[in-house]
Write a protein that holds these residues in place. Structure first.
Motif, PDB file in Angstrom:
ATOM      1  N   UNK A   1       0.852  -1.206   0.000  1.00 12.66           N
ATOM      2  CA  UNK A   1       0.000   0.000   0.000  1.00 12.66           C
ATOM      3  C   UNK A   1       0.881   1.247   0.000  1.00 12.66           C
ATOM      4  N   UNK A   2       1.932   1.214   0.791  1.00  7.07           N
ATOM      5  CA  UNK A   2       2.819   2.384   0.859  1.00  7.07           C
ATOM      6  C   UNK A   2       3.395   2.721  -0.515  1.00  7.07           C
ATOM      7  N   UNK A   3       3.766   1.646  -1.241  1.00  7.69           N
ATOM      8  CA  UNK A   3       4.409   1.861  -2.544  1.00  7.69           C
ATOM      9  C   UNK A   3       3.408   2.029  -3.675  1.00  7.69           C
ATOM     10  N   UNK A   4       2.130   1.927  -3.357  1.00 10.22           N
ATOM     11  CA  UNK A   4       1.112   1.949  -4.413  1.00 10.22           C
ATOM     12  C   UNK A   4       1.479   0.934  -5.496  1.00 10.22           C
ATOM     13  N   UNK A   5       1.890  -0.263  -5.076  1.00  6.64           N
ATOM     14  CA  UNK A   5       2.349  -1.279  -6.021  1.00  6.64           C
ATOM     15  C   UNK A   5       1.237  -1.603  -7.029  1.00  6.64           C
ATOM     16  N   UNK A   6       1.578  -1.710  -8.319  1.00 10.15           N
ATOM     17  CA  UNK A   6       0.554  -2.052  -9.307  1.00 10.15           C
ATOM     18  C   UNK A   6       0.157  -3.524  -9.155  1.00 10.15           C
ATOM     19  N   UNK A   7      -1.050  -3.766  -8.714  1.00 10.77           N
ATOM     20  CA  UNK A   7      -1.498  -5.136  -8.437  1.00 10.77           C
ATOM     21  C   UNK A   7      -2.820  -5.383  -9.133  1.00 10.77           C
ATOM     22  N   UNK A   8      -3.096  -6.646  -9.339  1.00 15.86           N
ATOM     23  CA  UNK A   8      -4.400  -7.007  -9.878  1.00 15.86           C
ATOM     24  C   UNK A   8      -5.025  -8.052  -8.958  1.00 15.86           C
ATOM     25  N   UNK A   9      -6.334  -8.198  -8.982  1.00 14.70           N
ATOM     26  CA  UNK A   9      -6.982  -9.238  -8.189  1.00 14.70           C
ATOM     27  C   UNK A   9      -6.407 -10.628  -8.514  1.00 14.70           C
ATOM     28  N   UNK A  10      -6.079 -10.871  -9.791  1.00 14.64           N
ATOM     29  CA  UNK A  10      -5.549 -12.184 -10.194  1.00 14.64           C
ATOM     30  C   UNK A  10      -4.211 -12.450  -9.492  1.00 14.64           C
ATOM     31  N   UNK A  11      -3.387 -11.422  -9.443  1.00  9.38           N
ATOM     32  CA  UNK A  11      -2.053 -11.556  -8.852  1.00  9.38           C
ATOM     33  C   UNK A  11      -2.146 -11.874  -7.353  1.00  9.38           C
ATOM     34  N   UNK A  12      -2.939 -11.100  -6.627  1.00  8.30           N
ATOM     35  CA  UNK A  12      -2.949 -11.284  -5.164  1.00  8.30           C
ATOM     36  C   UNK A  12      -3.686 -12.556  -4.742  1.00  8.30           C
ATOM     37  N   UNK A  13      -4.602 -13.037  -5.586  1.00 10.86           N
ATOM     38  CA  UNK A  13      -5.329 -14.239  -5.170  1.00 10.86           C
ATOM     39  C   UNK A  13      -4.562 -15.515  -5.508  1.00 10.86           C
ATOM     40  N   UNK A  14      -3.455 -15.387  -6.247  1.00  9.01           N
ATOM     41  CA  UNK A  14      -2.670 -16.563  -6.631  1.00  9.01           C
ATOM     42  C   UNK A  14      -1.662 -16.897  -5.516  1.00  9.01           C
ATOM     43  N   UNK A  15      -1.879 -17.998  -4.806  1.00  8.67           N
ATOM     44  CA  UNK A  15      -1.001 -18.308  -3.669  1.00  8.67           C
ATOM     45  C   UNK A  15       0.450 -18.547  -4.091  1.00  8.67           C
ATOM     46  N   UNK A  16       0.659 -18.819  -5.393  1.00  5.12           N
ATOM     47  CA  UNK A  16       2.037 -19.054  -5.866  1.00  5.12           C
ATOM     48  C   UNK A  16       2.809 -17.728  -5.997  1.00  5.12           C
ATOM     49  N   UNK A  17       2.087 -16.623  -6.010  1.00  2.00           N
ATOM     50  CA  UNK A  17       2.758 -15.313  -6.139  1.00  2.00           C
ATOM     51  C   UNK A  17       3.207 -14.848  -4.756  1.00  2.00           C
ATOM     52  N   UNK A  18       4.495 -14.502  -4.628  1.00  2.00           N
ATOM     53  CA  UNK A  18       5.016 -14.058  -3.333  1.00  2.00           C
ATOM     54  C   UNK A  18       4.718 -12.570  -3.133  1.00  2.00           C
ATOM     55  N   UNK A  19       3.986 -12.269  -2.054  1.00  2.00           N
ATOM     56  CA  UNK A  19       3.660 -10.861  -1.767  1.00  2.00           C
ATOM     57  C   UNK A  19       4.934 -10.094  -1.436  1.00  2.00           C
ATOM     58  N   UNK A  20       5.858 -10.768  -0.765  1.00  2.00           N
ATOM     59  CA  UNK A  20       7.116 -10.092  -0.409  1.00  2.00           C
ATOM     60  C   UNK A  20       7.892  -9.682  -1.639  1.00  2.00           C
ATOM     61  N   UNK A  21       7.862 -10.554  -2.632  1.00  2.00           N
ATOM     62  CA  UNK A  21       8.579 -10.186  -3.867  1.00  2.00           C
ATOM     63  C   UNK A  21       7.898  -9.008  -4.558  1.00  2.00           C
ATOM     64  N   UNK A  22       6.558  -9.017  -4.538  1.00  2.00           N
ATOM     65  CA  UNK A  22       5.840  -7.892  -5.141  1.00  2.00           C
ATOM     66  C   UNK A  22       6.161  -6.591  -4.400  1.00  2.00           C
ATOM     67  N   UNK A  23       6.341  -6.727  -3.073  1.00  2.00           N
ATOM     68  CA  UNK A  23       6.577  -5.528  -2.258  1.00  2.00           C
ATOM     69  C   UNK A  23       8.025  -5.056  -2.347  1.00  2.00           C
ATOM     70  N   UNK A  24       8.911  -5.954  -2.794  1.00  2.00           N
ATOM     71  CA  UNK A  24      10.349  -5.623  -2.734  1.00  2.00           C
ATOM     72  C   UNK A  24      10.726  -4.569  -3.772  1.00  2.00           C
TER      73      UNK A  24
END
Ligand SMILES: Cc1cc2nc3c(=O)[nH]c(=O)nc-3n(C[C@H](O)[C@H](O)[C@H](O)COP(=O)(O)OP(=O)(O)OC[C@H]3O[C@@H](n4cnc5c(N)ncnc54)[C@H](O)[C@@H]3O)c2cc1C
Length: 407
Positions: free
Chosen positions: A384-407
């Motif tokens: 949220x702080x970084x206003x990371x560009x995300x999609x519902x598909x990305x965040x609902x996929x358990x294989x996607x690492x949130x930490x990597x998206x946030x990094x």
């Protein structure tokens, strides 16, 4: 640096933190806190959790021992109520008649529980919960109670319900909304929590109003509801939200909206007065209009921001709001601020009791509600702080690492 006095009205979470952070920042001028509650500042969250349950003592919830204030030369006027601000003189008048002058005044007056206008609200055994004295009284009653009725399915109501059930007390919650935490969380999270509480034995009465709190001999006996029921109660707790304590500021001619209005530096229109924590309404990048937030994080980060400014290191306030609530075996953590109508996307498996709900507003992540998923919560704050560009598909996929998206 050597300066005039920083005077803080309110000896709660925010007031304490301003004083403490000022010393950490190297401020060596006089600091005083005026607090209307007796004793040294304490944490409120345990009042509806471990303290209510009798698991921690009063000493354990104090933010610091009395010796801290002496050793850091922080004057504490408590119990003392501030009754008037004389802005022209830069003075605050106390109820005792004393006057204290300031170079900078910080209003950290918090909020107080909303009352309820219904017959019987004045009976013995009807409580609100804000301070130590309230928690002490409710705990004492819970120890011998058979039935409790809680009015309001908000955070405090749900937390008290968890404690009451664990103490073996029959627990009813009444709310006129159709689900708990209506303004704070998604229907998905609310439904999960409803089920969790109901499984533990709490009985919910949604879309229900209170007609009367009944009593006998001046003491509460129950609650009559709009659907014709009478719920027996040895004690009733009203948890229908709070109102910010703004009257000092209002009487001093400062602007009030849903709280004391401040800018991104947390300053009022009077450059020698700041307002922080539960009583302050401020502009933020994380919500479409100015907000007032009731959380420990908000009070602490506001306080740090003001202390840094007073120590000559001004930066605009830009922290992602976050919050937690403990309800029995479930820890709910919320990052960001949602609005009713924000989309809700599930990550994880609700049946496992560990999941997050990602909220989107106009395609942007607005808020993440996590239940027993601390790692998601920590990543969410960064996203949220970084206003990371995300999609519902990305965040609902358990294989996607949130930490990597946030990094
Ligand atoms: C039961 C309970 C449980 C909570 N649980 C959580 C939780 O789990 N997580 C979370 O993030 N937040 C929680 N909160 C919210 C959190 O405690 C508050 O957001 C936080 O305390 C706000 O800090 P503050 O300094 O703005 O106000 P407060 O801590 O309320 O302090 C304000 C102080 O100012 C005093 N005051 C007001 N007017 C005057 C005056 N004129 N003169 C002198 N003194 C004055 C008040 O008496 C009070 O002591 C909880 C709150 C309660 C009540």
């Amino acid at each position: 640096m050597s300066r005039g006095r920083v005077l803080i009205v309110g000896g709660g979470q925010g007031g304490f933190q301003v004083a403490s952070s000022l010393r950490d920042e190297g401020f060596d001028g006089p600091i005083a806190i005026i607090g209307e509650e007796p004793g040294v500042p304490y944490q409120r969250p345990p009042l509806s959790k471990a303290y209510l349950m009798g698991k921690v003592s009063e000493d354990q919830i104090r933010l610091r021992p009395a010796s801290f204030y002496e050793s850091r030369t922080i004057e504490l006027f408590a119990p003392e109520r501030a009754v008037r601000i004389a802005r022209d003189l830069r003075q605050v008048e106390l109820e005792s008649g004393r006057h204290l002058d300031y170079e900078h005044l910080v209003l950290a007056t918090g909020a107080r529980p909303r009352g309820i206008r219904v017959a019987g609200a004045e009976l013995d055994g009807v409580f609100t919960l804000r301070g130590l004295a309230d928690a002490e009284a409710i705990r004492t009653q819970l120890e011998s109670a058979t039935n409790i009725t809680i009015i309001g399915a908000g955070f405090i109501g749900l937390e008290i319900a968890s404690v009451a059930r664990a103490m073996g007390v029959n627990t009813h919650i009444i709310d006129f909304a159709e689900r708990p935490l209506k303004r704070s969380v998604s229907a998905k999270t609310a439904d999960f929590l409803t089920e969790a509480h109901a499984t533990q034995g709490t009985q919910f009465h949604f879309k229900t109003a209170i007609v009367e709190i009944t009593g006998a001999g001046g003491r509460v006996t129950g609650v009559a509801t709009s659907n014709g029921r009478h719920l027996p109660a040895d004690l009733v707790v009203i948890g229908i939200g709070v109102e910010p304590s703004v009257e000092l500021a209002r009487d001093a001619g400062l602007k009030i909206d849903n709280g004391i209005v401040v800018d991104q530096q947390l300053l009022t229109a009077d450059q020698s007065i700041s307002a922080i924590g539960d009583c302050a309404q401020y502009p933020t990048d994380f919500f479409p209009h100015p907000i007032r937030i009731e959380s420990v994080q908000n009070a602490v980060d506001h306080a740090r921001c003001v202390a840094a400014r007073l120590a000559g290191k001004a930066v605009p306030y830009r922290k992602v709001p976050w919050f937690w609530s403990d309800q029995g075996q479930y820890k709910l953590q919320i990052a960001g601020v949602a609005q009713e109508g924000d989309d809700a996307v599930l990550r994880g498996d609700m049946a496992s009791g560990r999941f997050s709900v990602f909220r989107f507003r106009a395609g942007r992540l607005s808020c993440v509600e996590s239940v027993n998923q601390a790692a998601d919560h920590l990543a969410a704050r960064k996203l949220i702080e970084k206003s990371a560009p995300l999609t519902p598909e990305l965040v609902s996929d358990p294989a996607v690492s949130l930490n990597q998206l946030a990094a």
